[in-house]
Enzyme design. Structure first.
Site, PDB file in Angstrom:
ATOM      1  N   GLU A 266       0.844  -1.193   0.000  1.00 53.60           N
ATOM      2  CA  GLU A 266       0.000   0.000   0.000  1.00 53.60           C
ATOM      3  C   GLU A 266       0.885   1.251   0.000  1.00 53.60           C
ATOM      4  OE1 GLU A 266      -3.717   1.742   2.681  1.00 53.60           O
ATOM      5  OE2 GLU A 266      -2.171   0.507   3.644  1.00 53.60           O
ATOM      6  N   LYS A 341     -10.036   0.643  -1.678  1.00 52.12           N
ATOM      7  CA  LYS A 341     -10.063   0.444  -0.230  1.00 52.12           C
ATOM      8  C   LYS A 341     -11.431   0.907   0.256  1.00 52.12           C
ATOM      9  CE  LYS A 341      -7.295   1.204   3.944  1.00 52.12           C
ATOM     10  NZ  LYS A 341      -6.039   1.814   4.460  1.00 52.12           N
ATOM     11  N   CYS A 375      -5.091  -3.344   3.211  1.00 49.43           N
ATOM     12  CA  CYS A 375      -4.748  -3.084   4.609  1.00 49.43           C
ATOM     13  C   CYS A 375      -5.933  -3.223   5.579  1.00 49.43           C
ATOM     14  CB  CYS A 375      -4.102  -1.696   4.721  1.00 49.43           C
ATOM     15  SG  CYS A 375      -3.188  -1.418   6.259  1.00 49.43           S
TER      16      CYS A 375
END
Length: 509
Positions: A266, A341, A375
């Site tokens: 990321e 995300k 993440c």
């Protein structure tokens, strides 16, 4: 017979010379069905049409059991077929080498040899042949020899449920379920003269998890997949070209090991914000977003020239006036797809004004279906479960964590995702520090590949792990077929055992 008296057990192809002994064995096995034995011309026909499907077990040279099978094009028959339909009125002309399902014509064990689990050996042999011939599965009509005792009180469907719950003992059905066959339908009038079953039968099926549907394409999906993870060192770069040169260096190295995927972390391009450190943090990351398209275009070129699927980690991107954290799957066939995300961290929202995306999907690749969660998204189990329901085999998690606390959350949640979704999970992060980039000062990472925890996998569920906080690449091979075995034969079956009668999970759009 007692096991101490056994000198030799042989599994052999049925020979016509065995016929008289076969006839005697069958008569003793079906005492409640007089004259139920195969004539010699029946056996001769089966051997001629499909010799590999006709086997016997001999103990101390004596015939103890037999399995007879044919291959059929299953779409030619309806689920309500009878025994005479499927066997072509016992001519076995329904057999075709171009069929897709092995159909069990008969299995029987001589009474004096029962209790030695010989039937399991015969069923296991059928499964091996099915896998070898790339057949879709095995099917047969299973008798219910105890149903006549209950037929006046319960239906065949209720009978099956009570057998499953161990409230009724049916030795045939119990045996078939124990050998991984599942009932799919009750067939009425299946076998004429089977009074013990009320002429009902249960259509039992076994699915070949290794079956590959025939294709005219020159390539097939890989089953042994090599993953390359980049544990990226945050360091100053004078411009975009220098960062791309470093990325290409790693892609070249991983492709040199013939990896199928390369995973970047990321915000691996965060070092480019150093030149904008005089700006506010929201302005600096929006300047960084201006590089995203150029990076994706270059990564797509790399994916083709190095013959590798590239998962670009994540980068900031402006879209319709909003700032998002996104990444791109650059396939080696030249196609590109975007992922987002969904859950931005409180820091991303507060410091940068970043928004969460709204698209989640599994991606088709030449190595099967994959999922990608950035993440923090790995800490929400619903997301990976939705991807698992779409057939995901490998979950990739690019991450960026500054503290060991943050890393531990990503690491342990990702490992849980591997167990609960019966998939592989690969995580890759950045290491080092960026003293000249606001809000990106330090990094902590240990890239890893996780597996389910069962007999075919590492006992601790860790396939490979990088050295913590050190720039390096991590290469690991994963076997997709092991996931299929786990789903069918694992010590526990997380996906199959979900109580869908109590809860459901679905996407809103």
């Amino acid at each position: 017979m007692k096991t101490k008296d056994i000198e030799n057990i042989e599994l052999k192809f049925l020979d016509l010379k065995d016929y008289q002994e076969l006839k005697t064995t069958m008569i003793s096995a079906y005492t409640n069905m007089p004259d139920s034995y195969w004539k010699e011309h029946h056996i001769e026909s089966l051997i001629n049409k499909f010799p590999e499907g006709q086997v016997v077990i001999k103990i101390n040279g004596q015939l103890a059991g037999c399995a007879l099978s044919i291959i059929v094009d299953y779409d030619d028959f309806e689920d309500n077929h009878s025994y005479t339909d499927i066997t072509g009125n016992y001519s076995f002309n329904t057999h075709t080498n171009d069929g897709d399902v092995m159909y069990g014509v008969d299995v029987f064990i001589k009474p004096e040899f029962r209790g030695l689990r010989l039937g399991r050996r015969l069923y296991d042999y059928r499964k091996e042949v099915c896998e070898k011939l790339n057949l879709r599965g095995i099917a047969f009509g299973g008798r219910m020899p105890n149903y006549s005792k209950y037929s006046s009180d319960i239906s065949p469907k209720e009978y099956i449920e009570k057998v499953k719950l161990k409230e009724i003992n049916d030795p045939v059905l119990n045996f078939q379920i124990a050998n991984d066959f599942h009932p799919t339908k009750v067939i009425k009038g299946y076998l004429e003269g089977d009074e013990a079953s009320g002429e009902f039968a249960i259509l039992m099926e076994w699915d070949n998890i290794y079956y590959q549907k025939p294709t005219k394409k020159a390539v097939t999906k890989k089953k042994n997949v090599r993953l390359g993870l980049i544990q990226w060192q945050m360091r100053p770069y004078k411009d975009l070209d220098e960062l791309l040169n470093q990325a290409e260096y790693f892609i070249d190295a991983v492709a040199g090991y013939r990896s199928d995927f390369v995973l970047f972390p990321e915000f691996f391009n965060a070092p480019l914000m150093a030149k904008d450190n005089h700006l506010s943090t929201p302005e600096a990351i929006r300047e960084l977003a201006k590089h995203t398209k150029a990076i994706v275009d270059k990564f797509s070129e790399f994916s083709i020239s190095y013959n590798i699927n590239i998962i670009s980690g994540s980068m900031p991107e402006m879209r319709d006036g909003g700032l998002y954290n996104v990444g791109y799957l650059c396939r080696r066939d030249g196609t590109v797809e975007r992922y987002e995300k969904l859950h931005v961290t409180p820091d991303e929202a507060k410091v940068w004004g970043m928004q969460g995306g709204n698209q989640i999907k599994a991606f088709d690749t030449d190595c099967g279906k994959i999922g990608i969660l950035i993440c923090y998204d790995s800490e929400f189990p619903e997301l990976s479960r939705l991807l698992a329901d779409e057939g995901m085999d490998i979950l990739f998690v690019p991450f960026l964590t500054d503290t060991q606390n943050g890393y531990s959350r990503v690491r342990h949640c990702s490992q849980a995702r591997a167990i609960e979704n019966e998939c592989y999970v690969a995580i890759a992060g950045s290491v080092g520090n960026l003293p000249n980039v606001e809000n990106m000062d330090i990094q902590f990472a240990q890239s890893m590949v996780f597996t389910p925890c069962d007999f075919s996998f590492p006992t601790n569920g860790i396939k490979a792990e990088a050295t913590p906080n050190t720039e390096m690449i991590l290469i690991a091979d994963v076997d997709i077929d092991l996931l299929r075995e786990l789903n069918q034969f694992g010590a526990v079956k997380n996906l199959r055992d979900r109580r869908k009668d109590l809860f459901e999970l679905r996407k809103i759009n």
